[in-house]
Design an enzyme around this catalytic site. Structure first.
Site, mmCIF file in Angstrom:
data_model
loop_
_atom_site.group_PDB
_atom_site.id
_atom_site.type_symbol
_atom_site.label_atom_id
_atom_site.label_comp_id
_atom_site.label_asym_id
_atom_site.label_seq_id
_atom_site.Cartn_x
_atom_site.Cartn_y
_atom_site.Cartn_z
ATOM 1 N N ASN A 25 0.644 -1.118 0.323
ATOM 2 C CA ASN A 25 0.478 0.114 -0.068
ATOM 3 C C ASN A 25 1.171 0.836 -0.060
ATOM 4 O O ASN A 25 0.588 2.092 -0.928
ATOM 5 C CB ASN A 25 -0.905 -0.186 1.110
ATOM 6 C CG ASN A 25 -1.609 0.915 0.997
ATOM 7 O OD1 ASN A 25 -1.480 2.053 2.257
ATOM 8 N ND2 ASN A 25 -2.832 1.198 0.843
ATOM 9 N N LYS A 59 -0.006 9.411 1.859
ATOM 10 C CA LYS A 59 -1.193 8.982 1.115
ATOM 11 C C LYS A 59 -1.605 9.503 2.452
ATOM 12 O O LYS A 59 -1.720 9.833 3.560
ATOM 13 C CB LYS A 59 -1.421 7.421 3.056
ATOM 14 C CG LYS A 59 -0.699 5.660 2.821
ATOM 15 C CD LYS A 59 -0.483 5.768 0.627
ATOM 16 C CE LYS A 59 -2.749 5.222 0.038
ATOM 17 N NZ LYS A 59 -2.527 5.031 -0.397
ATOM 18 N N ASP A 252 -3.900 0.477 6.176
ATOM 19 C CA ASP A 252 -4.554 -0.797 5.340
ATOM 20 C C ASP A 252 -3.988 -1.786 5.171
ATOM 21 O O ASP A 252 -4.044 -2.710 4.404
ATOM 22 C CB ASP A 252 -4.339 0.055 3.914
ATOM 23 C CG ASP A 252 -5.578 0.883 3.666
ATOM 24 O OD1 ASP A 252 -6.298 1.400 4.254
ATOM 25 O OD2 ASP A 252 -5.437 1.726 2.608
#
Length: 291
Positions: A25, A59, A252
């Protein structure tokens, strides 16, 4: 497989039975990303699946301000560049702001537009102007028909290299569902269709944190279900986040697929893809049946 955007785009469109966008991720460290790239490439090379390595440098849309975000633009791009050089792999990463696109376009082969930002015209145009392949994730709040407009923004900016990606639809609070009909309807955009089989199983803001606040949960055990469905329908590409230690992933974790199970799942998906006729429309005969 790496090359000019048009050559890579053409090779992905021609991939049989599908191509794969896969990786952790978020960039946790150079060492971790290189390890993941090495092992994922080894598996996909063995199986004959075209691979584009994926990881995020930032992110920016995490649920909680406490969430791990990654190394940032400058350091993250250096690490992705090393992946390309070390393993001769194309890479995909996402952008969140227009000013990031030029720098990202110098490294990434595919620029990904996050689902929350799929209608942001300035971001789409800035990404398009890099000339790189643009993968637009369908917003969780959008009908598939909206993606035709988003893709058109890329094309009107002079870039025909666009893909669209299904990643689930909001179903009340803290849950997503995947409507397989979207995988068919997205073909009306006239570009490759990708299925994100991991984010599609998020449960947004569905996990309470110690000390207060919430983070996204997920249904990792259903990843094979969504992947099997997507391949049977006949998608062009699979997007899958993969981790060597999902329970300890900083971001995640609940929707990252275990690296140790990747080869087994891909083997099954290949078998399904080779058996299905999902890429071709079913010819329905409505003439009256005669004895």
């Amino acid at each position: 497989m790496e090359g000019p955007p048009v050559a890579l785009f053409d090779s992905l469109k021609a991939a049989k039975p599908f191509f794969l966008l896969a990786g952790p991720n978020v960039i946790e460290s150079e060492e971790h990303v290189l390890k993941m790239a090495k092992h994922i490439k080894g598996i996909t090379t063995k199986l004959g699946i075209p691979l584009v390595f994926k990881s995020s440098f930032d992110k920016a849309n995490r649920t909680s301000s406490k969430s791990f975000r990654g190394p940032g633009l400058e350091e993250g791009l250096k690490i992705l560049e090393k992946v390309k050089a070390t393993y001769d792999l194309p890479v995909v990463t996402d952008v969140h702001e227009s000013h990031q696109c030029e720098a990202v376009g110098r490294v990434a082969d595919i620029i990904q537009i996050p689902a929350f930002l799929c209608r942001q015209t300035d971001l789409l145009v800035a990404a398009a102007k890099t000339g790189k392949i643009i993968n637009i994730k369908k917003g969780q709040f959008c009908a598939p028909s909206v993606m035709a407009n988003s893709a058109e923004k890329i094309r009107l900016a002079g870039n025909p290299n666009v893909m669209v990606c299904e990643r689930g639809t909001m179903f009340g609070y803290n849950d997503l569902i995947v409507d397989p009909r979207n995988l068919e309807w997205l073909r009306e955009v006239n570009c490759p269709v990708v299925a994100d089989v991991t984010h599609a199983l998020q449960q947004p803001a569905g996990r309470k944190l110690d000390g207060g606040g919430v983070a996204s949960g997920g249904l990792r055990e259903l990843i094979p279900c969504i992947a099997r469905t997507s391949v049977a329908v006949g998608v062009d590409g699979i997007f899958m986040e993969v981790h060597d230690d999902p329970l300890n992933a900083p971001c995640d974790g609940p929707t990252q697929w275990p690296l140790r199970n990747l080869e087994e799942l891909l083997e099954e998906l290949l078998a399904i893809a080779r058996a299905t006729k999902g890429k071709e429309p079913f010819k329905i005969d409505l003439t009256p049946f005669q004895e």
